[in-house]
Design a protein around this motif. Structure first.
Motif, PDB file in Angstrom:
ATOM      1  N   CYS A 112       0.872  -1.178   0.000  1.00  0.00           N
ATOM      2  CA  CYS A 112       0.000   0.000   0.000  1.00  0.00           C
ATOM      3  C   CYS A 112       0.907   1.226   0.000  1.00  0.00           C
ATOM      4  CB  CYS A 112      -0.893  -0.004   1.239  1.00  0.00           C
ATOM      5  SG  CYS A 112      -1.929   1.467   1.394  1.00  0.00           S
ATOM      6  N   PRO A 113       0.674   2.206  -0.886  1.00  0.00           N
ATOM      7  CA  PRO A 113       1.577   3.363  -1.007  1.00  0.00           C
ATOM      8  C   PRO A 113       1.456   4.373   0.132  1.00  0.00           C
ATOM      9  CG  PRO A 113      -0.287   3.641  -2.467  1.00  0.00           C
ATOM     10  CD  PRO A 113      -0.432   2.269  -1.866  1.00  0.00           C
ATOM     11  N   ILE A 114       0.913   3.936   1.282  1.00  0.00           N
ATOM     12  CA  ILE A 114       0.732   4.815   2.443  1.00  0.00           C
ATOM     13  C   ILE A 114       1.398   4.174   3.656  1.00  0.00           C
ATOM     14  CG2 ILE A 114      -0.951   6.019   3.890  1.00  0.00           C
ATOM     15  CD1 ILE A 114      -3.021   5.503   1.672  1.00  0.00           C
ATOM     16  N   GLU A 115       2.099   4.937   4.454  1.00  0.00           N
ATOM     17  CA  GLU A 115       2.743   4.417   5.650  1.00  0.00           C
ATOM     18  C   GLU A 115       1.711   4.169   6.741  1.00  0.00           C
ATOM     19  OE1 GLU A 115       6.838   5.294   8.168  1.00  0.00           O
ATOM     20  OE2 GLU A 115       5.916   6.887   6.995  1.00  0.00           O
ATOM     21  N   ASP A 116       1.877   3.067   7.493  1.00  0.00           N
ATOM     22  CA  ASP A 116       0.957   2.697   8.584  1.00  0.00           C
ATOM     23  C   ASP A 116      -0.496   2.643   8.123  1.00  0.00           C
ATOM     24  OD1 ASP A 116       3.059   2.554  10.426  1.00  0.00           O
ATOM     25  OD2 ASP A 116       2.917   4.708  10.856  1.00  0.00           O
ATOM     26  N   ALA A 117      -0.710   2.074   6.953  1.00  0.00           N
ATOM     27  CA  ALA A 117      -2.049   2.051   6.353  1.00  0.00           C
ATOM     28  C   ALA A 117      -2.919   0.952   6.944  1.00  0.00           C
ATOM     29  CB  ALA A 117      -1.934   1.858   4.846  1.00  0.00           C
ATOM     30  N   VAL A 118      -4.217   1.049   6.666  1.00  0.00           N
ATOM     31  CA  VAL A 118      -5.188   0.016   6.999  1.00  0.00           C
ATOM     32  C   VAL A 118      -5.367  -0.840   5.746  1.00  0.00           C
ATOM     33  CG1 VAL A 118      -7.570  -0.482   7.658  1.00  0.00           C
ATOM     34  CG2 VAL A 118      -6.380   1.491   8.646  1.00  0.00           C
ATOM     35  N   CYS A 119      -5.122  -2.134   5.851  1.00  0.00           N
ATOM     36  CA  CYS A 119      -5.222  -3.023   4.698  1.00  0.00           C
ATOM     37  C   CYS A 119      -6.659  -3.518   4.560  1.00  0.00           C
ATOM     38  CB  CYS A 119      -4.278  -4.213   4.865  1.00  0.00           C
ATOM     39  SG  CYS A 119      -2.529  -3.756   5.042  1.00  0.00           S
ATOM     40  N   CYS A 120      -7.295  -3.226   3.443  1.00  0.00           N
ATOM     41  CA  CYS A 120      -8.673  -3.669   3.200  1.00  0.00           C
ATOM     42  C   CYS A 120      -8.670  -5.112   2.703  1.00  0.00           C
ATOM     43  CB  CYS A 120      -9.350  -2.771   2.165  1.00  0.00           C
ATOM     44  SG  CYS A 120      -9.354  -1.004   2.601  1.00  0.00           S
ATOM     45  N   GLY A 121      -9.739  -5.827   2.974  1.00  0.00           N
ATOM     46  CA  GLY A 121      -9.810  -7.229   2.592  1.00  0.00           C
ATOM     47  C   GLY A 121     -10.600  -7.491   1.331  1.00  0.00           C
ATOM     48  N   ASP A 122     -10.875  -6.460   0.533  1.00  0.00           N
ATOM     49  CA  ASP A 122     -11.688  -6.635  -0.665  1.00  0.00           C
ATOM     50  C   ASP A 122     -10.873  -7.225  -1.815  1.00  0.00           C
ATOM     51  OD1 ASP A 122     -10.378  -3.939  -0.655  1.00  0.00           O
ATOM     52  OD2 ASP A 122     -11.140  -3.935  -2.700  1.00  0.00           O
ATOM     53  N   GLU A 123     -11.565  -7.719  -2.818  1.00  0.00           N
ATOM     54  CA  GLU A 123     -10.905  -8.337  -3.969  1.00  0.00           C
ATOM     55  C   GLU A 123     -10.109  -7.335  -4.806  1.00  0.00           C
ATOM     56  OE1 GLU A 123     -10.649 -11.467  -4.679  1.00  0.00           O
ATOM     57  OE2 GLU A 123     -11.889 -12.133  -3.007  1.00  0.00           O
ATOM     58  N   GLY A 124     -10.427  -6.039  -4.668  1.00  0.00           N
ATOM     59  CA  GLY A 124      -9.727  -5.030  -5.447  1.00  0.00           C
ATOM     60  C   GLY A 124      -8.404  -4.603  -4.856  1.00  0.00           C
ATOM     61  N   ASN A 125      -8.010  -5.220  -3.726  1.00  0.00           N
ATOM     62  CA  ASN A 125      -6.722  -4.921  -3.100  1.00  0.00           C
ATOM     63  C   ASN A 125      -6.550  -3.443  -2.773  1.00  0.00           C
ATOM     64  OD1 ASN A 125      -5.764  -7.604  -3.084  1.00  0.00           O
ATOM     65  ND2 ASN A 125      -5.132  -7.434  -5.220  1.00  0.00           N
ATOM     66  N   HIS A 126      -7.485  -2.884  -2.031  1.00  0.00           N
ATOM     67  CA  HIS A 126      -7.415  -1.482  -1.648  1.00  0.00           C
ATOM     68  C   HIS A 126      -6.852  -1.333  -0.236  1.00  0.00           C
ATOM     69  CE1 HIS A 126     -10.556  -1.358  -4.855  1.00  0.00           C
ATOM     70  NE2 HIS A 126      -9.851  -0.292  -5.209  1.00  0.00           N
ATOM     71  N   CYS A 127      -6.534  -0.099   0.127  1.00  0.00           N
ATOM     72  CA  CYS A 127      -6.044   0.208   1.470  1.00  0.00           C
ATOM     73  C   CYS A 127      -6.430   1.640   1.823  1.00  0.00           C
ATOM     74  CB  CYS A 127      -4.533   0.014   1.569  1.00  0.00           C
ATOM     75  SG  CYS A 127      -3.576   0.943   0.335  1.00  0.00           S
TER      76      CYS A 127
END
Length: 231
Positions: A34-49
């Motif tokens: 994820c291009p953000i430091e200390d990010a929240v990792c989402c569990g969706d199929e689109g691989n978002h954060c």
């Protein structure tokens, strides 16, 4: 050329992300960045954060929100960097030896063995793969060389201690299992009595990474041979 300080390491198998980003697992259990430091990792199929402080992922609308009603745009993960020739087999073997040895009380010998194998593997890897296809491969090779030297010094110390403390336990174990008929009887008896614990270790192995997978396999096998099993 890249430098170790340019990356954060996601695991011991060569996956990494650029500094200032966050390692995230994808739905397929691969590593992504994820291009953000200390990010929240989402569990969706689109691989978002989402950024820190915005834990609610709304991939459908492309936003991240918090419990106060504030929202920002959602980000997309990218595949993590990986050395092209790295394998998880080494970690699996190391984990098996560690789990088997610790379960049977061979702490000194298992640690000596795993440290020695790690130093030899990492030394071979750093030499054999320094001419990797990318600068990242070269970085991994240099990292492995440093770890090889550390493991080598540890293994020398641990093996000296094992030769004094652990060999008698191993000799007793070997002596106790010289008779094939008694070995079969012990394995069958332990499987009948402790089968649920073996099943538990195998289930944990099925959802674990290479090292922990090997460790759970090692413990499952050790339970079959454990005298006076406390389970």
């Amino acid at each position: 050329l890249v430098a170790a300080s340019d990356y954060i390491w996601c695991d011991e198998e060569g996956h990494a992300c650029k500094k200032g980003s966050t390692c995230c697992k994808t739905p397929s259990n691969d590593w992504a960045c994820c291009p953000i430091e200390d990010a929240v990792c989402c569990g969706d199929e689109g691989n978002h954060c989402c950024p820190k402080g915005y834990p609610i992922c709304d991939a459908e609308h492309g936003i991240c929100s918090n419990h106060l009603g504030s929202y920002v745009g959602i980000s997309t993960k990218k595949p993590a960097f990986k050395a092209s020739t790295q394998s998880g087999l080494h970690s699996l073997v190391i984990g098996f030896i560690r789990g088997f040895g610790l379960e049977l009380g061979f702490e000194e010998i298992s640690e000596c063995s795993t440290e020695s194998l790690s130093s030899l593997y990492e030394l071979w890897y750093s030499i054999a793969h320094f001419s990797g296809v990318t600068d990242f491969d070269k970085l991994i090779s240099i990292e492995k060389l440093g770890k090889a030297l550390i493991h080598l010094s540890r293994s020398m110390f641990m093996c000296e201690a094992a030769s004094k403390q652990g060999l008698s336990k191993l000799e007793e174990f070997i002596e106790r299992h010289k008779d094939p008929e008694k070995v079969i009887e012990e394995v069958v008896s332990n499987y009948i009595k402790r089968g649920n614990y073996i099943t538990r270790e195998l289930e944990q192995a099925s959802i674990s990474n290479s090292f922990d997978k090997g460790r759970h396999y090692g413990k499952a096998v050790a339970i079959l041979f454990k005298e006076n099993n406390p389970y």
